[in-house]
Design a protein around this motif. Structure first.
Motif, PDB file in Angstrom:
ATOM      1  N   SER A   1       0.832  -1.214   0.000  1.00  0.00           N
ATOM      2  CA  SER A   1       0.000   0.000   0.000  1.00  0.00           C
ATOM      3  C   SER A   1       0.857   1.250   0.000  1.00  0.00           C
ATOM      4  O   SER A   1       0.498   2.260  -0.629  1.00  0.00           O
ATOM      5  N   ARG A   2       2.012   1.208   0.687  1.00  0.00           N
ATOM      6  CA  ARG A   2       2.882   2.384   0.735  1.00  0.00           C
ATOM      7  C   ARG A   2       3.737   2.500  -0.531  1.00  0.00           C
ATOM      8  O   ARG A   2       4.031   3.611  -0.964  1.00  0.00           O
ATOM      9  N   ARG A   3       4.102   1.389  -1.144  1.00  0.00           N
ATOM     10  CA  ARG A   3       4.795   1.466  -2.439  1.00  0.00           C
ATOM     11  C   ARG A   3       3.900   2.118  -3.484  1.00  0.00           C
ATOM     12  O   ARG A   3       4.362   2.871  -4.341  1.00  0.00           O
ATOM     13  N   ALA A   4       2.601   1.834  -3.402  1.00  0.00           N
ATOM     14  CA  ALA A   4       1.663   2.361  -4.399  1.00  0.00           C
ATOM     15  C   ALA A   4       1.523   3.875  -4.320  1.00  0.00           C
ATOM     16  O   ALA A   4       1.101   4.510  -5.287  1.00  0.00           O
ATOM     17  N   ARG A   5       1.886   4.465  -3.186  1.00  0.00           N
ATOM     18  CA  ARG A   5       1.745   5.919  -3.024  1.00  0.00           C
ATOM     19  C   ARG A   5       2.882   6.704  -3.675  1.00  0.00           C
ATOM     20  O   ARG A   5       2.759   7.908  -3.881  1.00  0.00           O
ATOM     21  N   ILE A   6       4.013   6.037  -3.965  1.00  0.00           N
ATOM     22  CA  ILE A   6       5.213   6.725  -4.429  1.00  0.00           C
ATOM     23  C   ILE A   6       5.337   6.631  -5.940  1.00  0.00           C
ATOM     24  O   ILE A   6       5.424   5.522  -6.498  1.00  0.00           O
ATOM     25  N   ARG A   7       5.346   7.765  -6.603  1.00  0.00           N
ATOM     26  CA  ARG A   7       5.606   7.789  -8.039  1.00  0.00           C
ATOM     27  C   ARG A   7       7.109   7.669  -8.271  1.00  0.00           C
ATOM     28  O   ARG A   7       7.907   8.300  -7.548  1.00  0.00           O
ATOM     29  N   PRO A   8       7.532   6.883  -9.263  1.00  0.00           N
ATOM     30  CA  PRO A   8       8.976   6.743  -9.528  1.00  0.00           C
ATOM     31  C   PRO A   8       9.694   8.077  -9.650  1.00  0.00           C
ATOM     32  O   PRO A   8      10.811   8.235  -9.157  1.00  0.00           O
ATOM     33  N   ALA A   9       9.057   9.054 -10.326  1.00  0.00           N
ATOM     34  CA  ALA A   9       9.703  10.357 -10.518  1.00  0.00           C
ATOM     35  C   ALA A   9      10.007  11.051  -9.189  1.00  0.00           C
ATOM     36  O   ALA A   9      10.954  11.837  -9.094  1.00  0.00           O
ATOM     37  N   GLU A  10       9.215  10.730  -8.146  1.00  0.00           N
ATOM     38  CA  GLU A  10       9.429  11.364  -6.845  1.00  0.00           C
ATOM     39  C   GLU A  10      10.726  10.937  -6.202  1.00  0.00           C
ATOM     40  O   GLU A  10      11.264  11.625  -5.338  1.00  0.00           O
ATOM     41  N   VAL A  11      11.240   9.774  -6.584  1.00  0.00           N
ATOM     42  CA  VAL A  11      12.486   9.266  -6.007  1.00  0.00           C
ATOM     43  C   VAL A  11      13.591   9.207  -7.061  1.00  0.00           C
ATOM     44  O   VAL A  11      14.572   8.486  -6.913  1.00  0.00           O
TER      45      VAL A  11
END
Length: 274
Positions: free
Chosen positions: A10-20
């Motif tokens: 559920s927490r992986r789903a919140r992060i867009r690749p571009a954000e990291v």
């Protein structure tokens, strides 16, 4: 899927690749957010180790590893503490009985100018003053303690009228209950409550499966009090250090507000009730 796997997914789903700092890629992602291998790489752990962690099989995960994962997922302190509990759950010992100390009960009864109550780890109301009952649950008998707040919110239609922001209130309570369930995995009554509501109340099941995690220590809410109208309170949840899992909740109005004036009248009204 395991509890820790559901939470991490559920927490992986919140992060867009571009954000990291990762490219979105040309292939369409089967699920939103970070892939397992991307998270493992960013956290500095092997793909195999991270996979075992999501499967609940990575015994003894170190603080440094969990902190690295939490940092990549941008978890707040409450979510990080929750991750640690899920990663290192320990033995499922039977939960101790919920006992209200007489001095705490006397303190609650002595407070008459603002609503106050004591909640247990299952969101049972263990004690409350008459003013609190008048504001948050006027359809419940004063001596009906313990009664369960979560069950009332989701199963009592009157709750949807009392809480002006019912959905926010319900979600916050589910988030707090999730923290408690992870903290007390051996509490069979708590597990039974969650099972009952997940099976019988679709709205609870949907919120539970979103994996909300929050202590909800402070919140401002509007209550529609029958015969009175709308009252706005800020609630403060204070842990009772000598009573594991118990919290004192105090509801107070803003100084000089209409709610403060109305509350004085209600306090005088309830003070005369035997």
């Amino acid at each position: 899927m395991t509890e820790i796997g559901d939470f991490l997914q559920s927490r992986r789903a919140r992060i867009r690749p571009a954000e990291v700092g990762l490219p979105e890629g040309v292939r369409r992602r089967r699920v939103p957010g970070l892939r397992r291998e991307e998270l493992a790489q960013l956290a500095g752990v092997s793909m195999g180790y991270y996979t075992r962690l999501e499967q609940g099989a990575a015994d003894g995960a170190s603080d440094s590893v969990l902190d690295a994962i939490a940092r990549v997922l941008r978890l707040d302190p409450t979510e990080t503490a929750h991750l640690r509990r899920l990663a290192r759950p320990g033995p499922r010992r039977p939960a101790p009985p919920e006992v209200l100390r007489p001095s705490v009960a006397n303190m609650v009864a002595a407070i008459r100018d603002v609503p106050v109550l004591v909640l247990g780890r299952r969101f049972d109301v263990l004690a409350w003053n008459r003013l609190c009952r008048r504001v948050i649950a006027p359809n419940v008998a004063f001596d009906a303690t313990p009664f369960n707040v979560i069950r009332m919110i989701f199963r009592d239609s009157a709750a949807r009228e009392i809480y002006a922001d019912w959905e926010s209130k319900a979600r916050d309570n589910v988030a707090f209950l999730r923290v408690s369930a992870a903290k007390y995995p051996g509490d069979t009554e708590l597990a039974a409550l969650v099972g009952e509501l997940r099976t019988e109340v679709p709205e609870f099941a949907a919120m539970w499966d979103e994996q909300p995690i929050e202590l909800c220590a402070t919140a401002t809410r509007v209550y529609r009090v029958p015969g009175v109208g709308e009252l706005e309170f800020t609630s403060e949840m204070l842990a009772l250090p000598d009573d594991e899992g118990q919290h004192l909740a105090i509801y107070h109005p803003a100084a000089g507000s209409a709610t403060e004036e109305i509350l004085r009248a209600l306090a005088a009204e309830t003070a005369g009730v035997v």
